[in-house]
Write a protein that holds these residues in place. Structure first.
Motif, PDB file in Angstrom:
ATOM      1  N   LEU A   1      41.176  48.084  34.281  1.00 35.57           N
ATOM      2  CA  LEU A   1      42.238  49.079  34.275  1.00 35.57           C
ATOM      3  C   LEU A   1      43.571  48.369  34.512  1.00 35.57           C
ATOM      4  N   ARG A   2      44.631  48.908  33.912  1.00 38.83           N
ATOM      5  CA  ARG A   2      45.971  48.405  34.186  1.00 38.83           C
ATOM      6  C   ARG A   2      46.861  49.578  34.567  1.00 38.83           C
ATOM      7  N   LEU A   3      47.405  49.507  35.781  1.00 40.35           N
ATOM      8  CA  LEU A   3      48.326  50.503  36.297  1.00 40.35           C
ATOM      9  C   LEU A   3      49.630  49.775  36.603  1.00 40.35           C
ATOM     10  N   GLY A   4      50.675  50.027  35.819  1.00 40.73           N
ATOM     11  CA  GLY A   4      51.906  49.267  35.985  1.00 40.73           C
ATOM     12  C   GLY A   4      51.657  47.811  35.635  1.00 40.73           C
TER      13      GLY A   4
ATOM     14  N   LYS B   1      39.670  45.547  38.156  1.00 44.10           N
ATOM     15  CA  LYS B   1      38.400  45.363  37.465  1.00 44.10           C
ATOM     16  C   LYS B   1      37.293  46.013  38.285  1.00 44.10           C
ATOM     17  N   LEU B   2      36.497  46.861  37.622  1.00 46.96           N
ATOM     18  CA  LEU B   2      35.397  47.529  38.293  1.00 46.96           C
ATOM     19  C   LEU B   2      34.219  46.566  38.396  1.00 46.96           C
ATOM     20  N   LEU B   3      33.783  46.285  39.625  1.00 44.71           N
ATOM     21  CA  LEU B   3      32.705  45.334  39.858  1.00 44.71           C
ATOM     22  C   LEU B   3      31.386  46.068  40.036  1.00 44.71           C
ATOM     23  N   ALA B   4      30.318  45.431  39.595  1.00 43.24           N
ATOM     24  CA  ALA B   4      28.982  46.009  39.767  1.00 43.24           C
ATOM     25  C   ALA B   4      28.551  45.842  41.210  1.00 43.24           C
TER      26      ALA B   4
ATOM     27  N   MET C   1      31.852  52.058  45.195  1.00 44.94           N
ATOM     28  CA  MET C   1      32.394  51.272  44.089  1.00 44.94           C
ATOM     29  C   MET C   1      33.269  50.158  44.652  1.00 44.94           C
ATOM     30  N   ARG C   2      33.344  49.035  43.954  1.00 47.59           N
ATOM     31  CA  ARG C   2      34.165  47.900  44.369  1.00 47.59           C
ATOM     32  C   ARG C   2      35.161  47.574  43.257  1.00 47.59           C
ATOM     33  N   LEU C   3      36.386  47.247  43.657  1.00 46.58           N
ATOM     34  CA  LEU C   3      37.440  46.916  42.709  1.00 46.58           C
ATOM     35  C   LEU C   3      38.001  45.534  43.008  1.00 46.58           C
ATOM     36  N   GLU C   4      38.245  44.767  41.945  1.00 48.38           N
ATOM     37  CA  GLU C   4      38.963  43.500  42.057  1.00 48.38           C
ATOM     38  C   GLU C   4      40.390  43.759  41.596  1.00 48.38           C
ATOM     39  N   ILE C   5      41.356  43.604  42.492  1.00 51.14           N
ATOM     40  CA  ILE C   5      42.748  43.926  42.212  1.00 51.14           C
ATOM     41  C   ILE C   5      43.531  42.636  42.032  1.00 51.14           C
ATOM     42  N   SER C   6      44.217  42.514  40.896  1.00 47.82           N
ATOM     43  CA  SER C   6      44.991  41.313  40.587  1.00 47.82           C
ATOM     44  C   SER C   6      46.436  41.703  40.322  1.00 47.82           C
ATOM     45  N   TYR C   7      47.355  41.015  41.017  1.00 49.86           N
ATOM     46  CA  TYR C   7      48.779  41.245  40.819  1.00 49.86           C
ATOM     47  C   TYR C   7      49.356  40.199  39.872  1.00 49.86           C
TER      48      TYR C   7
END
Length: 283
Positions: free
Chosen positions: A82-85, A90-93, A1-7
């Motif tokens: 998803l939002r954590l704190g 974002k879950l990427l295809a 799985m790949r995730l796009e993480i944005s702060y």
């Protein structure tokens, strides 16, 4: 799985998550470390199994949000956010992955006055007993081992019991102002600890396991409850118990049988401790 993480500051990057279980949080030991003060040390866990990809809250302080809705556990599909704190993931295809879209996700563009086509029920995919792929997240309660559930109940019951025992001791000491003042403080501390432990164990919070191990080690010195403390200490140091508090895979049939044995043993040792306490008080 790949995730796009944005702060929140605008920094964005992608990570490739290895394996089928991924722990997200502020702790450096997590699979994906989130540099955000509003994230718990072990905030959430992602599990990829036969029924799909799920996110589960690990008893975090600020919760887990999927597409803007707070959940304890939810099924994910590519494109979900998803939002954590203050961190957004974002879950990427994956490349070559087929994304199946539910009918509710399609926006039909028609001219005004054109009747909408009837809704068509799509066949269920293999491994989906209850919902179509791509449907809204399904909230489910976290899996909790039977012995941990028994421990949580015993802690909750011990809150009024400890208050009563402290009041009895204060009365035996003469019931003066000093005795009752000390008893009031001790009662608040004892009841607060009992309620906190019950809630922590119920949420499978890692800190509750560590504190329970420490308290069980101290309880070995309390003669009436030494067998119960030994049972708790033996259970909490098992790899299966550690895995449950870390949000890893559910135990197999053999571990499930051991859960029942430990749960019954714990109840029996606790009752034995109460009987021994009653005998000592009577003497």
């Amino acid at each position: 799985m790949r995730l796009e993480i944005s702060y929140r500051g605008g920094t964005t990057h992608e990570v490739e998550v290895p394996g089928s279980v991924c722990v997200l949080g502020r702790d450096p030991g997590c699979d994906v470390v989130l540099n955000d003060t509003k994230c718990s040390r072990r905030h959430a866990v992602l599990e990829d199994g036969p029924e799909g990809l799920f996110v589960r809250d690990r008893g975090s302080a600020n919760g887990v949000y999927v597409n803007g809705r707070r959940v304890d556990e939810a099924r994910l599909r590519p494109g979900d956010t998803l939002r954590l704190g203050e961190v957004q993931l974002k879950l990427l295809a994956d490349v070559g992955e087929t994304v199946v879209v539910a009918p509710d996700d399609l926006e039909l563009r028609t001219r005004p006055g054109t009747p909408r086509p009837p809704e068509i029920d799509l066949p269920l995919h293999a491994g989906e007993p209850a919902a179509r792929r791509g449907a809204a997240p399904v909230t489910r309660g976290p899996a909790r081992p039977a012995t941990v559930g028994v421990l949580a109940v015993l802690w909750l019951l011990s809150a009024p019991a400890s208050v009563a025992a402290i009041a009895f001791a204060a009365r035996e000491l003469g019931g003066g102002v000093l005795a009752w003042s000390v008893a009031a403080v001790a009662s608040l501390a004892s009841a607060g600890l009992a309620v906190a432990m019950a809630l922590g164990l119920r949420a499978l919070a890692p800190w509750a396991r560590h504190l329970q191990i420490a308290l069980a080690a101290i309880g070995l010195l309390a003669c009436p409850f030494t067998p119960a403390s030994a049972t708790v200490l033996l259970y909490m140091t098992r790899p299966e118990a550690k895995a449950a508090f870390e949000g890893r895979a559910a135990p197999g049939p053999a571990a499930t049988g051991a859960e029942a044995t430990f749960a019954l043993s714990l109840v029996g040792m606790f009752v034995l401790g109460l009987l021994l306490t009653a005998v000592l008080v009577a003497l």
